[in-house]
Design a protein around this motif. Structure first.
Motif, mmCIF file in Angstrom:
data_model
loop_
_atom_site.group_PDB
_atom_site.id
_atom_site.type_symbol
_atom_site.label_atom_id
_atom_site.label_comp_id
_atom_site.label_asym_id
_atom_site.label_seq_id
_atom_site.Cartn_x
_atom_site.Cartn_y
_atom_site.Cartn_z
ATOM 1 N N ALA A 3 -15.323 13.146 -22.350
ATOM 2 C CA ALA A 3 -15.700 14.446 -21.678
ATOM 3 C C ALA A 3 -14.491 15.406 -21.302
ATOM 4 N N ASP A 4 -14.667 16.646 -21.252
ATOM 5 C CA ASP A 4 -13.557 17.277 -21.197
ATOM 6 C C ASP A 4 -13.338 17.915 -19.424
ATOM 7 N N LYS A 5 -12.502 18.740 -19.218
ATOM 8 C CA LYS A 5 -12.299 18.720 -17.689
ATOM 9 C C LYS A 5 -13.385 19.614 -17.098
ATOM 10 N N ALA A 6 -14.206 20.081 -17.854
ATOM 11 C CA ALA A 6 -15.378 20.551 -17.145
ATOM 12 C C ALA A 6 -16.520 19.995 -17.113
ATOM 13 N N GLY A 7 -16.487 18.615 -17.587
ATOM 14 C CA GLY A 7 -17.552 17.781 -17.229
ATOM 15 C C GLY A 7 -18.573 17.704 -18.707
ATOM 16 N N ASN A 8 -18.417 18.474 -19.494
ATOM 17 C CA ASN A 8 -19.046 18.490 -20.874
ATOM 18 C C ASN A 8 -18.591 17.415 -21.574
ATOM 19 N N VAL A 9 -19.896 16.613 -22.474
ATOM 20 C CA VAL A 9 -19.686 15.487 -22.953
ATOM 21 C C VAL A 9 -20.098 15.895 -24.510
ATOM 22 N N TYR A 10 -18.752 15.185 -25.136
ATOM 23 C CA TYR A 10 -18.700 15.372 -26.741
ATOM 24 C C TYR A 10 -19.232 13.998 -27.484
ATOM 25 N N ILE A 11 -20.088 13.913 -28.532
ATOM 26 C CA ILE A 11 -20.179 12.728 -29.170
ATOM 27 C C ILE A 11 -20.014 12.950 -30.608
ATOM 28 N N SER A 12 -19.495 12.276 -31.382
ATOM 29 C CA SER A 12 -19.463 12.122 -32.726
ATOM 30 C C SER A 12 -20.166 11.209 -33.535
ATOM 31 N N ASP A 13 -20.724 11.530 -34.432
ATOM 32 C CA ASP A 13 -21.471 10.423 -35.240
ATOM 33 C C ASP A 13 -20.535 10.013 -36.320
ATOM 34 N N GLY A 14 -19.411 10.031 -36.294
ATOM 35 C CA GLY A 14 -18.446 9.419 -37.388
ATOM 36 C C GLY A 14 -18.454 9.838 -38.732
ATOM 37 N N SER A 15 -19.525 10.597 -39.095
ATOM 38 C CA SER A 15 -19.862 11.429 -40.377
ATOM 39 C C SER A 15 -19.249 12.912 -40.516
ATOM 40 N N SER A 16 -20.188 13.871 -39.823
ATOM 41 C CA SER A 16 -19.971 15.083 -40.055
ATOM 42 C C SER A 16 -20.156 15.978 -38.675
ATOM 43 N N THR A 17 -20.907 15.406 -37.833
ATOM 44 C CA THR A 17 -21.285 16.192 -36.651
ATOM 45 C C THR A 17 -20.742 15.720 -35.536
ATOM 46 N N VAL A 18 -20.743 16.749 -34.462
ATOM 47 C CA VAL A 18 -20.117 16.524 -33.126
ATOM 48 C C VAL A 18 -21.465 17.253 -32.290
ATOM 49 N N TYR A 19 -21.951 16.400 -31.212
ATOM 50 C CA TYR A 19 -23.079 16.878 -30.478
ATOM 51 C C TYR A 19 -22.297 17.158 -29.102
ATOM 52 N N VAL A 20 -22.524 18.223 -28.297
ATOM 53 C CA VAL A 20 -22.039 18.720 -27.145
ATOM 54 C C VAL A 20 -23.253 18.723 -26.050
ATOM 55 N N LEU A 21 -23.110 17.986 -24.908
ATOM 56 C CA LEU A 21 -24.028 18.160 -23.610
ATOM 57 C C LEU A 21 -23.227 18.713 -22.780
ATOM 58 N N GLY A 22 -23.791 19.384 -21.568
ATOM 59 C CA GLY A 22 -23.507 19.799 -20.487
ATOM 60 C C GLY A 22 -23.320 18.967 -19.411
#
Length: 847
Positions: free
Chosen positions: A262-281
């Motif tokens: 999670a970044d300082k603004a509270g957004n959450v980042y998820i990596s699939d270990g392949s080629s994609t990062v998903y970002v949540l608010g």
């Protein structure tokens, strides 16, 4: 307030207590930038905190402020009450002694018969099978303070529910846990289903449902929780997953969570270990996803509160290396931001506190990295803090510069010692000092680490600190570490002890840098030369002196069916060539994929000592024997086009078809021999590597220690070096035969001991103690070896008269010059003369 570390695993420990190493205060320091050996002004003093005994599992720990949050997969009864360790042990059964059994008979609970290690099976009563237990494992969330107090379960947390029906099996897994700047917990949980198309009336008790397997379904939930575990938001991330069009239908939608921050603004980042990062608010809503043309590695939180991910290029660069890039993620534009080139060893990352952008573990040390200057700094070497880096499950540098870690020690008894460690940055002047000996290494194995930790914790006057020179290796130069060590030795910075694994110890001995260890063995009241395997020790001697003490060894030889190669050990190059010439159908005499360069490297590595002498500087690479070796290597193909191994054929099939005649045998056990006997269809002979002396079987030493002549305290150094010969060390080698004759004899006796069981008809049946296969080919079960087999292996070991030598500089000279002979540009005589000249110059320059 960011404080986290990435990783997972469980841990367990004893009673709650806060302790320091009384009387044996330990400290460790980092080094100046670039890894220079100068002592730093500060050191790190460890404090240890034990974990409450009711904690038997720790996974996904995350440090927020002074609180540790973690998940645990815990055993519980059907009514939700915790199960004790005794109840769990009883559920899984185990090995027990029953009344009436002899001391040599071990009976497994609920087994259908007996298992004995005696010559005759003894019938014993078998306990009745216990009823099924109501114990199951469930995931829970917990928290406790950094000092081990305040342990509690998060009462409002409920795991994702699963349901199973006749046509599906479902299960849930807990993948990740993090905490954002506001103190909210974020967890990732997966619900997986295995789906079947069962026919009507299917009976699971008599039928195999896997015959009707239809596919898989997986949902990946990201949940936002309060600090008590109550759900504040949730999203099923699997709905945003795109799978390649060529993916089988049953695997579509599958998703693996490789990292989450999670970044300082509270957004959450998820990596699939392949080629994609998903970002949540911050409210768990889906914002966007972003892909990279390559492979994702580590998702990390940077010092300024932003998030980036390291990526590996799919294709190698012009120099053959795969570069690593840290790609920042720009939430405002929903695109990639700035790129940074980072070292290729940046994998196991953690927070960097206020000083570093991030930290990472590399081998035995913890490093901090600064993106602005593209430099790394060694913070500490774990072993020099009396901590085994293999046991570190989580670590992070805190804002005050101290290092926080969790350690899990897997004991031989099966009980895990689990501790919280706080390493406090302390002025060196405030730490009780000991005389410090230095140990140079390229890699320290598990057993040697244990002995080093034991020495440092028990010796009141001396301690040993390591310098791991492999940390200086680069993608461009894998020998940079050895070069660094050699440069320091030339400049007079000589270590007290050298771990000779992967190092040219005979070259060091020729320079007069190493101490003869025979006088130390002879003056040691508990040791004797007779304790050591005589043939192997003779092979590592130099002019009747012992410059290194090894722990174990393997033996390498060329083998073939006795019906083909005869029963006598040893042969010349001509004799081996005659057999090959007599069997033209053998298009791959040593098996598939053996090229001219490969066979030449094998023959040189295993015969190098016959062509050169570090002590005298003499060489004989222009001998007829070496020229014959060049000619023999030229008969092999230049390369194989089958790079992906699709045309691989099992060696036993090649032997049966007459295409393969020999194999290169490498062993440090008594069972592998049985596989090769089966592969060749009967008795085999250890011929060795061909030479005029016919003494071609060699020893490959598996680690050892040497003491330098400039060692500041040789008696203290010997106290550590001699631990290689201790009963504990010799009987617990990771691989290879032990150099101790007593330990070797014990290992052989165990290999000759056959276990038996009785079948349902009361017949005695031998129990296999393992097996071996290659691909889909021959499968061989291992049983106790016979006396004849034991004698043949001992004769092989006794025949060894030299050790294998791999020196890339030497091998490169031979490879470079032999290429001109292989291409037909020069004759064997010309190439041999050039190699002789270059080798003589090189060896005498290095002496």
């Amino acid at each position: 307030m960011k404080k986290n570390f990435y990783g997972y695993k469980r841990a367990a420990s004893a009673l709650l207590a806060f302790v320091m190493l009384a009387g044996l205060l330990t400290a460790c320091g980092g080094s100046k930038k670039g890894g220079e050996a100068a002592l730093s002004e500060y050191v790190y003093v460890p404090q240890y905190t034990s974990i409450p005994k009711e904690i038997t599992d720790i996974s996904n720990p995350y440090l927020y402020g002074d609180t540790i949050y973690f998940s645990a997969n815990m055993p519980v009864h059907a009514d939700g009450t915790p199960a004790t360790q005794e109840e769990v042990d009883a559920m899984y059964g185990g090995y027990s002694k029953y009344e009436g059994a002899t001391s040599s008979t071990t009976i497994k609970a609920a087994a259908a018969g007996t298992i004995t290690t005696t010559a005759e099976a003894v019938n014993q009563p078998v306990p009745e099978e216990t009823t099924a237990s109501d114990i199951t494992y469930k995931n829970f969330l917990y928290s406790m303070k950094k000092d081990g107090t305040g342990f509690q379960k998060l009462a409002d947390y409920t795991p994702k529910a699963v349901s199973s029906g006749n046509n599906e099996d479902s299960y849930a897994s807990f993948d990740r846990l993090i905490v954002d700047e506001q103190g909210n917990l974020w967890v990732s949980e997966s619900v997986s289903k295995t789906i079947y198309n069962l026919p009507e009336g299917f009976d699971e008790k008599t039928g195999d449902k896997w015959q009707y397997y239809a596919g898989e379904d997986r949902q990946s939930f990201i949940r936002k929780l309060s600090n008590t575990g109550a759900e504040l938001g949730s999203v099923d991330l699997s709905q945003y997953v795109e799978t390649p069009e060529d993916t089988e239908e049953k695997y579509r939608g599958s998703f693996y969570i490789n990292g989450m921050v999670a970044d300082k603004a509270g957004n959450v980042y998820i990596s699939d270990g392949s080629s994609t990062v998903y970002v949540l608010g911050p409210d768990a809503s889906f914002l966007f996803k972003i892909t990279v043309d390559g492979w994702l590695s580590s998702l990390m939180l940077i010092k300024d509160g932003t998030v980036g991910v390291t990526t590996n290029a799919k294709d190698a660069g012009s120099d053959g290396s795969y570069s690593m890039t840290l790609k920042m993620i720009d939430v405002s534009t929903k695109t990639w931001g700035k790129d940074y080139t980072v070292p290729n060893n940046v994998y196991n990352t953690s927070d960097g506190g206020d000083k570093y952008d991030f930290c990472y573990l590399d081998g035995s040390s913890l490093f901090g990295y600064d993106l602005a200057t593209s430099t790394h700094e060694k913070i500490l070497t774990w072993l020099n803090c009396d901590i085994d880096s293999n046991n570190i499950r989580f670590s992070t540098v805190q804002e005050d510069g101290n290092v926080f870690a969790i350690s899990q020690d897997y004991s031989d008894s099966g009980n895990n010692a689990f501790e919280i460690i706080t390493l406090t940055k302390t002025p060196r002047s405030e730490v009780k000092s000991k005389t410090t000996l230095t140990l140079a290494t390229m890699w320290l194995d598990y057993n040697l680490k244990k002995q080093l930790l034991k020495f440092n914790k028990t010796n009141t006057d001396f301690r040993i600190e390591i310098t791991d020179y492999s940390e200086f290796n680069t993608d461009d130069d894998y020998n940079a570490g050895i070069t660094k060590l050699n440069t320091e030795i030339i400049s007079g910075n000589i270590p007290d002890i050298i771990d000779i694994s992967n190092l040219p110890y005979k070259q060091y001995a020729a320079k007069g840098l190493l101490e003869d260890l025979y006088p130390y063995i002879e003056s040691d009241s508990e040791l004797s030369r007779d304790d050591l395997t005589p043939g192997i020790i003779k092979a590592i001697e130099i002019d009747s002196k012992l410059y290194t003490l090894i722990s174990g060894y393997n033996v390498m030889s060329i083998i073939g069916a006795s019906s083909l190669v005869g029963t006598e050990m040893g042969w010349t190059m001509d004799e081996m060539q005659d057999i090959i010439n007599a069997h033209p159908e053998a298009d791959c005499p040593f098996g598939q994929y053996m090229t001219r360069d490969t066979i030449l490297q094998y023959l040189c590595m295993l015969n190098m000592e016959k062509y050169m002498n570090w002590q005298t500087g003499e060489c004989s690479f222009n001998s007829d024997d070496f020229k014959k070796m060049l000619t023999f290597a030229k008969s092999f193909p230049e390369k194989y086009d089958d790079q992906d191994g699709r045309n691989w054929v099992d060696p036993s099939t090649l032997v049966q078809d007459g295409r393969q005649l020999f194999d290169i045998f490498n062993t440090g056990d008594f069972q592998t021999y049985q596989y090769y006997k089966a592969m060749f269809g009967g008795e085999i002979t250890f011929k060795g590597f061909p030479s005029d002396s016919k003494g071609g079987s060699v020893a490959m030493i598996s680690g050892g220690l040497a003491m330098t002549t400039s060692c500041q305290s040789k008696d203290a150094a010997w106290k550590f070096v001699r631990t290689l010969l201790s009963e504990e060390y010799q009987e617990n080698l990771n691989w290879g035969y032990p150099i101790s004759q007593k330990a070797f004899d014990k290992m052989l006796a165990e290999a000759m001991k056959q276990e038996y069981t009785t079948d349902e008809n009361g017949n005695k049946v031998p129990v296999s103690n393992g097996g071996m296969s290659m691909g889909d080919g021959l499968v061989v079960d291992f049983y106790a070896i016979t006396q004849a087999e034991a004698d043949q292996i001992k004769a092989l070991i006794d025949s060894v008269d030299h050790t294998a030598v791999y020196d890339e500089s030497l091998t490169s000279i031979i490879t470079e010059e032999s290429a001109f002979f292989f291409s037909g540009e020069k004759t064997a005589d010309q190439v041999a003369d050039i190699i002789q000249s270059r080798m003589t110059i090189y060896i005498n320059e290095q002496r």
